[in-house]
Design a protein around this motif. Structure first.
Motif, PDB file in Angstrom:
ATOM      1  N   SER B 530     -11.835  -3.431   6.216  1.00 47.67           N
ATOM      2  CA  SER B 530     -11.521  -2.671   5.005  1.00 47.67           C
ATOM      3  C   SER B 530     -10.596  -3.474   4.107  1.00 47.67           C
ATOM      4  CB  SER B 530     -10.916  -1.328   5.406  1.00 47.67           C
ATOM      5  OG  SER B 530      -9.544  -1.325   5.206  1.00 47.67           O
ATOM      6  N   GLN B 531      -9.703  -4.199   4.740  1.00 43.11           N
ATOM      7  CA  GLN B 531      -8.834  -5.067   3.929  1.00 43.11           C
ATOM      8  C   GLN B 531      -9.634  -6.144   3.239  1.00 43.11           C
ATOM      9  OE1 GLN B 531      -5.490  -6.783   5.851  1.00 43.11           O
ATOM     10  NE2 GLN B 531      -4.568  -4.819   6.372  1.00 43.11           N
ATOM     11  N   HIS B 532     -10.652  -6.581   3.952  1.00 39.36           N
ATOM     12  CA  HIS B 532     -11.461  -7.673   3.407  1.00 39.36           C
ATOM     13  C   HIS B 532     -12.050  -7.300   2.056  1.00 39.36           C
ATOM     14  CE1 HIS B 532     -14.655 -10.592   2.910  1.00 39.36           C
ATOM     15  NE2 HIS B 532     -15.469  -9.568   2.722  1.00 39.36           N
ATOM     16  N   GLN B 533     -12.523  -6.042   1.949  1.00 33.91           N
ATOM     17  CA  GLN B 533     -13.151  -5.629   0.692  1.00 33.91           C
ATOM     18  C   GLN B 533     -12.171  -5.764  -0.479  1.00 33.91           C
ATOM     19  OE1 GLN B 533     -16.016  -5.673   1.397  1.00 33.91           O
ATOM     20  NE2 GLN B 533     -16.969  -3.740   2.028  1.00 33.91           N
ATOM     21  N   VAL B 534     -10.962  -5.349  -0.237  1.00 32.68           N
ATOM     22  CA  VAL B 534      -9.973  -5.423  -1.300  1.00 32.68           C
ATOM     23  C   VAL B 534      -9.634  -6.871  -1.627  1.00 32.68           C
ATOM     24  CG1 VAL B 534      -7.649  -4.737  -1.969  1.00 32.68           C
ATOM     25  CG2 VAL B 534      -9.087  -3.176  -0.658  1.00 32.68           C
ATOM     26  N   HIS B 535      -9.529  -7.661  -0.566  1.00 30.58           N
ATOM     27  CA  HIS B 535      -9.297  -9.091  -0.776  1.00 30.58           C
ATOM     28  C   HIS B 535     -10.429  -9.691  -1.582  1.00 30.58           C
ATOM     29  CE1 HIS B 535      -5.783 -10.101   1.741  1.00 30.58           C
ATOM     30  NE2 HIS B 535      -6.126  -8.998   2.400  1.00 30.58           N
ATOM     31  N   ALA B 536     -11.637  -9.238  -1.278  1.00 28.19           N
ATOM     32  CA  ALA B 536     -12.802  -9.770  -1.983  1.00 28.19           C
ATOM     33  C   ALA B 536     -12.734  -9.444  -3.465  1.00 28.19           C
ATOM     34  CB  ALA B 536     -14.073  -9.209  -1.358  1.00 28.19           C
ATOM     35  N   SER B 552      -2.065  -4.103  -2.893  1.00 27.21           N
ATOM     36  CA  SER B 552      -1.293  -3.675  -1.722  1.00 27.21           C
ATOM     37  C   SER B 552      -2.218  -3.582  -0.522  1.00 27.21           C
ATOM     38  CB  SER B 552      -0.665  -2.310  -1.991  1.00 27.21           C
ATOM     39  OG  SER B 552      -0.114  -1.810  -0.816  1.00 27.21           O
ATOM     40  N   ASN B 553      -1.783  -4.195   0.539  1.00 29.73           N
ATOM     41  CA  ASN B 553      -2.571  -4.128   1.778  1.00 29.73           C
ATOM     42  C   ASN B 553      -2.406  -2.791   2.462  1.00 29.73           C
ATOM     43  OD1 ASN B 553      -4.210  -6.269   2.324  1.00 29.73           O
ATOM     44  ND2 ASN B 553      -2.518  -7.600   2.987  1.00 29.73           N
ATOM     45  N   HIS B 554      -1.231  -2.230   2.329  1.00 32.02           N
ATOM     46  CA  HIS B 554      -0.960  -0.988   3.034  1.00 32.02           C
ATOM     47  C   HIS B 554      -0.438   0.017   2.027  1.00 32.02           C
ATOM     48  CE1 HIS B 554      -1.515  -3.250   6.679  1.00 32.02           C
ATOM     49  NE2 HIS B 554      -0.692  -4.153   6.167  1.00 32.02           N
ATOM     50  N   VAL B 555      -1.302   0.880   1.625  1.00 27.21           N
ATOM     51  CA  VAL B 555      -0.929   1.853   0.605  1.00 27.21           C
ATOM     52  C   VAL B 555      -0.252   3.035   1.278  1.00 27.21           C
ATOM     53  CG1 VAL B 555      -1.765   3.270  -1.276  1.00 27.21           C
ATOM     54  CG2 VAL B 555      -2.927   1.152  -0.693  1.00 27.21           C
ATOM     55  N   GLY B 556       0.856   3.436   0.684  1.00 31.49           N
ATOM     56  CA  GLY B 556       1.563   4.569   1.267  1.00 31.49           C
ATOM     57  C   GLY B 556       1.092   5.908   0.739  1.00 31.49           C
ATOM     58  N   LEU B 557       0.243   5.882  -0.238  1.00 27.87           N
ATOM     59  CA  LEU B 557      -0.166   7.134  -0.877  1.00 27.87           C
ATOM     60  C   LEU B 557      -1.545   7.536  -0.400  1.00 27.87           C
ATOM     61  CD1 LEU B 557       0.957   6.239  -4.493  1.00 27.87           C
ATOM     62  CD2 LEU B 557       2.088   7.825  -2.929  1.00 27.87           C
ATOM     63  N   ALA B 568      -5.258  -1.230  -1.497  1.00 21.35           N
ATOM     64  CA  ALA B 568      -5.687  -0.908  -2.855  1.00 21.35           C
ATOM     65  C   ALA B 568      -5.424  -2.081  -3.768  1.00 21.35           C
ATOM     66  CB  ALA B 568      -4.947   0.310  -3.360  1.00 21.35           C
ATOM     67  N   ILE B 569      -6.195  -2.147  -4.841  1.00 17.71           N
ATOM     68  CA  ILE B 569      -6.006  -3.186  -5.848  1.00 17.71           C
ATOM     69  C   ILE B 569      -6.393  -2.613  -7.212  1.00 17.71           C
ATOM     70  CG2 ILE B 569      -8.326  -4.151  -5.543  1.00 17.71           C
ATOM     71  CD1 ILE B 569      -7.052  -6.896  -6.054  1.00 17.71           C
ATOM     72  N   THR B 570      -5.700  -3.063  -8.201  1.00 18.30           N
ATOM     73  CA  THR B 570      -6.063  -2.674  -9.553  1.00 18.30           C
ATOM     74  C   THR B 570      -6.198  -3.948 -10.373  1.00 18.30           C
ATOM     75  OG1 THR B 570      -4.715  -0.719  -9.264  1.00 18.30           O
ATOM     76  CG2 THR B 570      -5.432  -1.232 -11.493  1.00 18.30           C
ATOM     77  N   VAL B 571      -7.315  -4.082 -11.055  1.00 19.57           N
ATOM     78  CA  VAL B 571      -7.526  -5.271 -11.870  1.00 19.57           C
ATOM     79  C   VAL B 571      -7.859  -4.836 -13.286  1.00 19.57           C
ATOM     80  CG1 VAL B 571      -8.232  -6.819 -10.037  1.00 19.57           C
ATOM     81  CG2 VAL B 571      -9.929  -5.359 -11.079  1.00 19.57           C
ATOM     82  N   ALA B 572      -7.464  -5.645 -14.239  1.00 14.19           N
ATOM     83  CA  ALA B 572      -7.750  -5.333 -15.635  1.00 14.19           C
ATOM     84  C   ALA B 572      -8.675  -6.381 -16.206  1.00 14.19           C
ATOM     85  CB  ALA B 572      -6.451  -5.318 -16.425  1.00 14.19           C
ATOM     86  N   ASN B 584      -9.450   1.227  -0.616  1.00 16.26           N
ATOM     87  CA  ASN B 584     -10.387   1.104   0.509  1.00 16.26           C
ATOM     88  C   ASN B 584      -9.663   1.387   1.808  1.00 16.26           C
ATOM     89  OD1 ASN B 584     -12.725   0.679   1.783  1.00 16.26           O
ATOM     90  ND2 ASN B 584     -12.926  -1.488   1.282  1.00 16.26           N
ATOM     91  N   GLY B 585     -10.173   2.356   2.533  1.00 21.85           N
ATOM     92  CA  GLY B 585      -9.573   2.671   3.823  1.00 21.85           C
ATOM     93  C   GLY B 585     -10.591   2.478   4.924  1.00 21.85           C
ATOM     94  N   PRO B 586     -10.129   2.145   6.106  1.00 22.07           N
ATOM     95  CA  PRO B 586     -11.059   1.928   7.203  1.00 22.07           C
ATOM     96  C   PRO B 586     -11.888   3.180   7.505  1.00 22.07           C
ATOM     97  CG  PRO B 586      -8.832   1.299   7.825  1.00 22.07           C
ATOM     98  CD  PRO B 586      -8.740   1.983   6.509  1.00 22.07           C
TER      99      PRO B 586
END
Lengths: 140, 651
Positions: B530-536, B552-557, B568-572, B584-586
């Motif tokens: 699941s982390q991989h997707q965000v990294h991708a 963020s690899n580990h989202v607290g929300l 999670a990741i946010t891109v503009a 993205n969560g496992p």
């Protein structure tokens, strides 16, 4: 002589007994032959009757001839015994054979190791590509 | 004088010779003419007429008188002369002896003549041939003896010839068949491979591993038999060997150690049942096998027995949490919960009965050949150890080893160090460790493969290392997205599989230790995926020229994941108009939101505050993307499409 002395007591006696057997057998052949020749002589005066004497001579000759044959066979047996003794107690040649076998097996081992390593390397290269292909295919 | 005498002698001798011969042989007369004169004289001398009867004497006397008459006046005159001479020169006369002899010869001749004349007349005496009957009775026993001796000599010669023939036959046969069937050459070959010694008449061999350091009490003796009773006249089978070996009955047949790992414990009724399934042996000929194969098989049986004996001894001695069970020919141990390792000794003799039962009881093939092989290696190592520790000269008062072991004081080893030096790990412990490792490895592989087959996006690739140890092996796990392998290399894991646990080494050097439970590994991999997707997405954003606003690899929300954490990741977008937020969560999966510029949002309520046109460049609200309905074969591809759709066309 030094080697002879180094032999253990039992081996020593065994060898001596072989020697004795050889001498005994040869002596037996010789004695029996002379006795046969002696018996072949015609003698006038006998204390027993001629027929008995003849029969006795006949029998004696046969027995002596058989004795000669037996001594001959015994000599053959002695030869085979000596061979066996040599085979069983010839440690230098046995050590040589062991060394030779050792070398042979070591060579075989080296060769096997080499082949196995080559095989492993080859297989691992192929395996890597196959793994790559497999995990990205539909058949995983 | 002398001339007269000579004449007389010749006459007399010729005359007498004939007579003499007749008397002795009856037929042959003229064969020995001259020397017989002496002989004749002697023979005549022997005739003692004085001993004859009276009438004979008279006759002899008469004959003498006749002879004297016959001799005539000359002879009487001679006699007178000779007597006169003797008187004058008794001993010096040279012809004295001759004369005496001649005289006596004459006398005898005369006597002989008389006798012969008497015999011839056949008036008083007749000469008959001597009867031959008297001789044969004398010679008969001797000829008989001769014949009988001849016979017995012939008999003796026959015996001797027979014996000689047998000897030569055996010698030549030995030479002929030297290559194949000579006992001694076979024995020599046997001697080169095995230890032999002669005890009495027997030749005993040793097939134990004692000389290699084994302490197994089995004596492992075999006997060498001379197998030469075969009939030489008959056809000899091809595989005939003059040498045979007799191995102990408990070492016959074939044996092997079966090591297997079963998932669940079998019901107790099954415990100790001898599962003797037979491995397909190389087809042996119906005849007796060659001694070498026989001995090797027996030695293998012996080694298997030794391994099993050693293992069962250790199984009883070693205290473990779950005790090892030794039943009959089986050792059962539990390396992991719900998992049992069974080591059994399978020994099948060659008789039909066991073969039949073996074929019936064919069990599924779960035999771990690697472990069986390793057991053999271990026992050999064990042998080597005992051999070297016995052979090496070492002080009698202290154990042989590192020098510091014998020191005292501050430099001395403490107890733990000494313990660590003396690895007293037994065969069973080692093999259990190996079994654990093998099991862990296979379970890891199964876990990875099942994940790979279950989850298509992202991809998991496992590359197993070719360099292994019996207790450790490693695998490299790559998590990628198909088609984007080059840009999405974020997750590379190195899994070091040990005996009890798996150590995971990240590419950045983080080390995580997992236990043997497969669930842990699975969860870990899922979270990594699941982390991989965000990294991708992050990598993709770089390629596409998008800006990463937050990562963020580990989202607290958000909702709490049962496995790991969501990332999670946010891109503009490059122009800043759009923003994509990915969570993205496992477990919960991916959730993608797109933020539009305010200007594009028609349904936005007009705000009183943001009246000015410039505020239209502010971003508007997020809207979720129907990710399932997006085109594209995987997550990254979809993301790329989305990004390119939101990017302004440069052309």
């Amino acid at each position: 002589m030094a080697q002879q002395r180094a032999l253990p007591q039992s081996k020593e006696t065994l060898l001596q007994s072989y020697n004795k057997r050889l001498k005994d057998d040869v002596k037996s052949i010789m004695d029996n032959f002379t006795e046969i020749i002696k018996t072949a002589k015609i003698e006038d005066e006998t204390q027993v009757s001629r027929a008995t004497q003849g029969e006795q001579d006949n029998y004696e000759m046969h027995v002596r001839a058989a004795n000669i044959v037996r001594a001959g066979e015994s000599l053959m047996k002695l030869v085979s015994d000596l061979k066996q003794f040599l085979i069983l107690n010839d440690f230098p040649s046995v050590n040589e054979a062991i060394d030779q076998r050792n070398q042979q097996l070591h060579a075989l081992q080296d060769e096997c190791d080499r082949k196995l390593v080559a095989l492993r390397d080859e297989a691992s290269i192929d395996l890597y590509e196959l793994e790559e292909e497999f995990y990205s295919s539909r058949y995983r | 004088m002398s001339g007269v005498r000579a004449v007389r002698i010749s006459i007399e001798s010729a005359c007498e010779k004939q007579v003499q011969e007749v008397g002795l042989d009856g037929t042959e007369t003229y064969l020995q003419p001259l020397s017989m004169s002496q002989n004749l004289a002697r023979l005549a001398q022997r005739i003692d007429f004085s001993q004859g009867s009276g009438s004979e004497e008279e006759e002899a006397a008469g004959a003498e008188g006749d002879a004297q008459d016959w001799a005539g006046a000359g002879s009487s005159a001679d006699q007178d002369d000779e007597e006169g001479l003797v008187k004058f020169q008794p001993s010096l006369w040279p012809w004295d002896s001759v004369r005496n002899n001649l005289r006596s010869a004459l006398t005898e001749m005369c006597v002989l003549y008389d006798v012969l004349s008497i015999v011839r007349d056949k008036k008083f005496m007749t000469l008959d041939p001597v009867s031959q009957d008297a001789l044969p009775p004398k010679q008969n026993p001797q000829t008989l003896q001769l014949i009988s001796k001849k016979k017995s000599l012939a008999g003796a010669a026959q015996i001797l010839l027979k014996g000689a023939e047998r000897l030569t036959k055996s010698v030549t046969e030995n030479q002929e068949n030297k290559l194949q069937r000579d006992f001694n050459s076979e024995l020599l070959r046997l001697r080169q491979h095995w230890k032999l010694r002669k005890v009495g008449d027997k030749i005993l061999g040793d097939l134990s591993y004692r000389s290699a350091g084994s302490l197994f009490p089995h004596h492992g003796t075999f006997e060498v038999i001379k197998n030469t009773d075969i009939d030489l006249d008959k056809k000899i089978p091809e595989d005939y060997c003059p040498l045979d070996v007799q191995i102990p009955s408990d070492l016959e047949g074939s044996a092997y150690i079966k090591v297997s790992i079963q998932k669940q414990a079998p019901d107790l009724g099954d415990l100790g049942t001898v599962n003797l399934f037979k491995r397909p042996l190389p087809k042996s000929k119906p005849g007796s096998p060659h001694w070498q194969t026989k001995l090797e098989a027996a030695q293998n049986v012996l080694l298997c027995k030794e391994i099993f004996a050693q293992l069962s001894r250790e199984a009883v001695q070693i205290k473990s949490q779950i005790p090892h069970i030794v039943v009959k020919n089986q050792i059962i141990s539990q390396p992991f919960p719900n998992l049992q390792l069974s080591i059994s000794l399978c020994h099948s003799s060659n008789d039909k009965k066991s073969q039949k039962s073996a074929t019936e009881k064919q069990s599924p093939e779960d035999h771990l050949y690697v472990l069986e092989h390793n057991l053999h290696l271990l026992i050999r190592e064990f042998h080597k150890q005992t051999l070297s520790s016995i052979m090496m000269p070492h002080p009698a008062s202290a154990p042989f080893g590192h020098k510091r072991m014998r020191l005292s004081g501050p430099h001395a080893f403490d107890k733990n160090e000494i313990n660590s030096l003396q690895s007293s790990e037994g065969l069973l412990e080692k093999i259990i460790k190996q079994a654990k490792h093998i099991f862990l490895r296979s379970r890891t592989a199964a876990t990875i493969d099942s994940l790979a087959s279950r989850i298509e996006d992202p991809q998991i690739q496992a590359h197993w290392s070719n360099i292994n140890d019996v207790y450790e092996s490693s695998v490299k796990v790559l998590i990628t997205s198909q088609g984007y392998e080059q840009i999405c290399k974020s997750i590379q894991l190195q899994l070091n599989i040990g005996v009890e646990q798996i150590r995971v080494v990240h590419r950045d050097g983080r080390v995580i230790t997992l236990s043997h439970q497969e669930q842990e590994l699975q969860d870990f991999l899922l979270s990594q995926m699941s982390q991989h997707q965000v990294h991708a997405v992050q990598q993709l954003a770089k390629v596409m020229g998008w800006q990463v606003l937050s990562f963020s690899n580990h989202v607290g929300l958000g909702p709490v994941e049962s496995i790991g954490n969501a990332s999670a990741i946010t891109v503009a977008s490059p122009s800043g108009d759009y923003a994509i937020s990915v969570r993205n969560g496992p477990e919960s999966g991916s959730k993608i939101l797109v933020q539009f510029p305010r200007s594009q949002c028609k349904d936005l309520p007009k705000s009183d505050v943001l009246q000015d046109n410039k505020w239209n460049h502010l971003r508007g609200p997020f809207r979720e993307v129907q990710w399932n309905q997006m085109e594209g074969r995987n997550f990254v591809y979809k993301m790329e499409l989305l990004m390119s759709a939101l990017s302004p066309c440069l052309l």
